[in-house]
Motif scaffolding. Structure first.
Motif, PDB file in Angstrom:
ATOM      1  N   LEU A 181       0.839  -1.195   0.000  1.00  0.00           N
ATOM      2  CA  LEU A 181       0.000   0.000   0.000  1.00  0.00           C
ATOM      3  C   LEU A 181       0.869   1.239   0.000  1.00  0.00           C
ATOM      4  CD1 LEU A 181      -2.711   1.520   0.346  1.00  0.00           C
ATOM      5  CD2 LEU A 181      -2.455   1.193   2.812  1.00  0.00           C
ATOM      6  N   GLY A 182       0.650   2.105  -0.987  1.00  0.00           N
ATOM      7  CA  GLY A 182       1.336   3.392  -1.024  1.00  0.00           C
ATOM      8  C   GLY A 182       0.586   4.417  -0.196  1.00  0.00           C
ATOM      9  N   SER A 183       1.241   5.535   0.108  1.00  0.00           N
ATOM     10  CA  SER A 183       0.635   6.554   0.973  1.00  0.00           C
ATOM     11  C   SER A 183      -0.612   7.164   0.351  1.00  0.00           C
ATOM     12  CB  SER A 183       1.652   7.649   1.277  1.00  0.00           C
ATOM     13  OG  SER A 183       2.110   8.243   0.070  1.00  0.00           O
ATOM     14  N   GLY A 184      -0.740   7.125  -0.982  1.00  0.00           N
ATOM     15  CA  GLY A 184      -1.926   7.677  -1.639  1.00  0.00           C
ATOM     16  C   GLY A 184      -3.113   6.747  -1.636  1.00  0.00           C
ATOM     17  N   GLY A 185      -2.943   5.542  -1.116  1.00  0.00           N
ATOM     18  CA  GLY A 185      -4.049   4.590  -1.068  1.00  0.00           C
ATOM     19  C   GLY A 185      -4.066   3.612  -2.218  1.00  0.00           C
ATOM     20  N   ARG A 186      -3.031   3.624  -3.051  1.00  0.00           N
ATOM     21  CA  ARG A 186      -2.951   2.693  -4.179  1.00  0.00           C
ATOM     22  C   ARG A 186      -2.236   1.415  -3.756  1.00  0.00           C
ATOM     23  NH1 ARG A 186      -6.532   4.449  -7.959  1.00  0.00           N
ATOM     24  NH2 ARG A 186      -6.344   6.694  -8.192  1.00  0.00           N
ATOM     25  N   TRP A 187      -2.693   0.279  -4.324  1.00  0.00           N
ATOM     26  CA  TRP A 187      -2.148  -1.030  -3.969  1.00  0.00           C
ATOM     27  C   TRP A 187      -1.477  -1.689  -5.166  1.00  0.00           C
ATOM     28  CZ3 TRP A 187      -2.646  -3.384   0.876  1.00  0.00           C
ATOM     29  CH2 TRP A 187      -3.508  -2.757   1.781  1.00  0.00           C
ATOM     30  N   ARG A 188      -0.593  -2.620  -4.853  1.00  0.00           N
ATOM     31  CA  ARG A 188      -0.075  -3.528  -5.880  1.00  0.00           C
ATOM     32  C   ARG A 188       0.215  -4.869  -5.222  1.00  0.00           C
ATOM     33  NH1 ARG A 188       4.779  -0.620  -4.759  1.00  0.00           N
ATOM     34  NH2 ARG A 188       6.601  -1.973  -4.576  1.00  0.00           N
ATOM     35  N   ILE A 189       0.090  -5.941  -6.019  1.00  0.00           N
ATOM     36  CA  ILE A 189       0.375  -7.290  -5.537  1.00  0.00           C
ATOM     37  C   ILE A 189       1.721  -7.714  -6.093  1.00  0.00           C
ATOM     38  CG2 ILE A 189      -0.367  -9.704  -5.517  1.00  0.00           C
ATOM     39  CD1 ILE A 189      -3.212  -8.750  -5.911  1.00  0.00           C
ATOM     40  N   CYS A 190       2.543  -8.264  -5.243  1.00  0.00           N
ATOM     41  CA  CYS A 190       3.887  -8.659  -5.645  1.00  0.00           C
ATOM     42  C   CYS A 190       4.149 -10.114  -5.268  1.00  0.00           C
ATOM     43  CB  CYS A 190       4.902  -7.740  -4.962  1.00  0.00           C
ATOM     44  SG  CYS A 190       6.608  -8.171  -5.328  1.00  0.00           S
ATOM     45  N   ASP A 191       4.705 -10.867  -6.217  1.00  0.00           N
ATOM     46  CA  ASP A 191       5.130 -12.245  -5.972  1.00  0.00           C
ATOM     47  C   ASP A 191       6.654 -12.249  -5.891  1.00  0.00           C
ATOM     48  OD1 ASP A 191       5.773 -14.904  -5.929  1.00  0.00           O
ATOM     49  OD2 ASP A 191       4.637 -15.450  -7.719  1.00  0.00           O
ATOM     50  N   PRO A 192       7.241 -12.351  -4.692  1.00  0.00           N
ATOM     51  CA  PRO A 192       8.702 -12.256  -4.566  1.00  0.00           C
ATOM     52  C   PRO A 192       9.462 -13.360  -5.282  1.00  0.00           C
ATOM     53  CG  PRO A 192       7.689 -12.870  -2.471  1.00  0.00           C
ATOM     54  CD  PRO A 192       6.573 -12.522  -3.403  1.00  0.00           C
ATOM     55  N   SER A 193       8.829 -14.501  -5.534  1.00  0.00           N
ATOM     56  CA  SER A 193       9.531 -15.573  -6.240  1.00  0.00           C
ATOM     57  C   SER A 193       9.697 -15.264  -7.730  1.00  0.00           C
ATOM     58  CB  SER A 193       8.763 -16.898  -6.089  1.00  0.00           C
ATOM     59  OG  SER A 193       7.506 -16.828  -6.739  1.00  0.00           O
ATOM     60  N   ARG A 194       8.874 -14.371  -8.256  1.00  0.00           N
ATOM     61  CA  ARG A 194       8.958 -14.019  -9.684  1.00  0.00           C
ATOM     62  C   ARG A 194       9.590 -12.651  -9.920  1.00  0.00           C
ATOM     63  NH1 ARG A 194       3.174 -15.923 -12.290  1.00  0.00           N
ATOM     64  NH2 ARG A 194       3.370 -18.133 -11.801  1.00  0.00           N
ATOM     65  N   ASP A 195       9.345 -11.717  -9.013  1.00  0.00           N
ATOM     66  CA  ASP A 195       9.806 -10.356  -9.223  1.00  0.00           C
ATOM     67  C   ASP A 195      10.226  -9.745  -7.890  1.00  0.00           C
ATOM     68  OD1 ASP A 195      10.408  -7.923 -10.271  1.00  0.00           O
ATOM     69  OD2 ASP A 195       8.379  -7.394 -10.881  1.00  0.00           O
ATOM     70  N   ALA A 196      11.414 -10.133  -7.443  1.00  0.00           N
ATOM     71  CA  ALA A 196      11.897  -9.674  -6.138  1.00  0.00           C
ATOM     72  C   ALA A 196      12.139  -8.161  -6.136  1.00  0.00           C
ATOM     73  CB  ALA A 196      13.168 -10.410  -5.759  1.00  0.00           C
ATOM     74  N   LYS A 197      12.585  -7.615  -7.269  1.00  0.00           N
ATOM     75  CA  LYS A 197      12.894  -6.170  -7.322  1.00  0.00           C
ATOM     76  C   LYS A 197      11.632  -5.347  -7.130  1.00  0.00           C
ATOM     77  CE  LYS A 197      16.948  -6.556 -10.303  1.00  0.00           C
ATOM     78  NZ  LYS A 197      17.530  -6.197 -11.612  1.00  0.00           N
ATOM     79  N   ARG A 198      10.521  -5.807  -7.693  1.00  0.00           N
ATOM     80  CA  ARG A 198       9.262  -5.049  -7.612  1.00  0.00           C
ATOM     81  C   ARG A 198       8.689  -5.068  -6.200  1.00  0.00           C
ATOM     82  NH1 ARG A 198       3.757  -6.237  -9.053  1.00  0.00           N
ATOM     83  NH2 ARG A 198       2.714  -4.378  -9.819  1.00  0.00           N
ATOM     84  N   CYS A 199       9.143  -5.996  -5.374  1.00  0.00           N
ATOM     85  CA  CYS A 199       8.618  -6.118  -4.016  1.00  0.00           C
ATOM     86  C   CYS A 199       9.299  -5.164  -3.043  1.00  0.00           C
ATOM     87  CB  CYS A 199       8.775  -7.554  -3.518  1.00  0.00           C
ATOM     88  SG  CYS A 199       7.797  -8.745  -4.440  1.00  0.00           S
TER      89      CYS A 199
END
Length: 200
Positions: A181-199
């Motif tokens: 969750l970002g401070s503006g209220g926006r969300w994202r789902i992250c799979d650390p096994s596939r995209d560790a950098k995005r997490c």
């Protein structure tokens, strides 16, 4: 001219007649070999199937949680009042959650009536790693996410929230999905096994 079904039946009868005169014991061995191959295939594929089911269950809960959080934020923007998403009965997130407005701070009005839009029941076998303590107000000790009338995620004391919840599965402990969750209220789902950098 014979139909294909009649030809197959005729070939089958001729084959059985030919086999009936043969005294060979390979048929049982062949059957056992086929059964053994099927058993090995099922044994090897079962863990993979269970893992896929667990991953799907985690993804479903993650999307549902974020959809409810988006709804709470949208309602806060729409009605111009704080809306919160909290665990049911003040417990843990695994027990489910509720989206409600009003009674955000009971110290102001202890007799107020909260308006509940909808809630989510128990989510087992999916669970929140670390007990979902990431969204705990340091002053009150209560878990929850509060969206102010501007749609920003805040704590009860007014501080901005920029954090994550991590979902796991009881049958596949190595699987996880991070809901960030970002401070503006926006969300994202992250799979650390596939995209560790995005997490991060």
């Amino acid at each position: 001219m014979k139909k294909p079904a009649q030809l197959l039946a005729l070939i089958g009868v001729k084959y059985l007649n030919k086999q009936s005169g043969c005294q060979c014991g390979s048929t049982l061995l062949e059957l056992m070999a086929v059964v053994l191959i099927i058993a090995i295939t099922v044994t090897m594929s079962t863990p993979l199937l269970q893992e896929q089911i667990a991953a799907r269950e985690i993804d479903t809960i993650a999307r549902r949680f974020i959809a409810h959080a988006h709804f709470a934020r949208g309602q806060a923007l729409h009605i111009g009042q704080p809306v919160q998403m909290t665990p049911v009965n003040g417990g843990t997130w695994e027990a489910g959650w509720v989206v409600q407005s009003g009674c955000v701070d009971r110290r102001v009005n202890n007799n107020c009536q909260a308006k509940n839009w909808f809630s989510q029941a128990n989510i087992e076998p999916v669970y929140f790693k670390g007990g979902g303590k990431q969204f705990t107000d340091l002053h009150s000790g209560r878990r929850g996410i509060l969206f102010n009338p501007a749609g920003a995620a805040k704590t009860a004391q007014g501080g901005f929230v920029a954090n994550r919840l991590i979902l796991g599965h009881q049958q596949a402990p190595h699987l996880e999905r991070q809901m960030i969750l970002g401070s503006g209220g926006r969300w994202r789902i992250c799979d650390p096994s596939r995209d560790a950098k995005r997490c991060h």
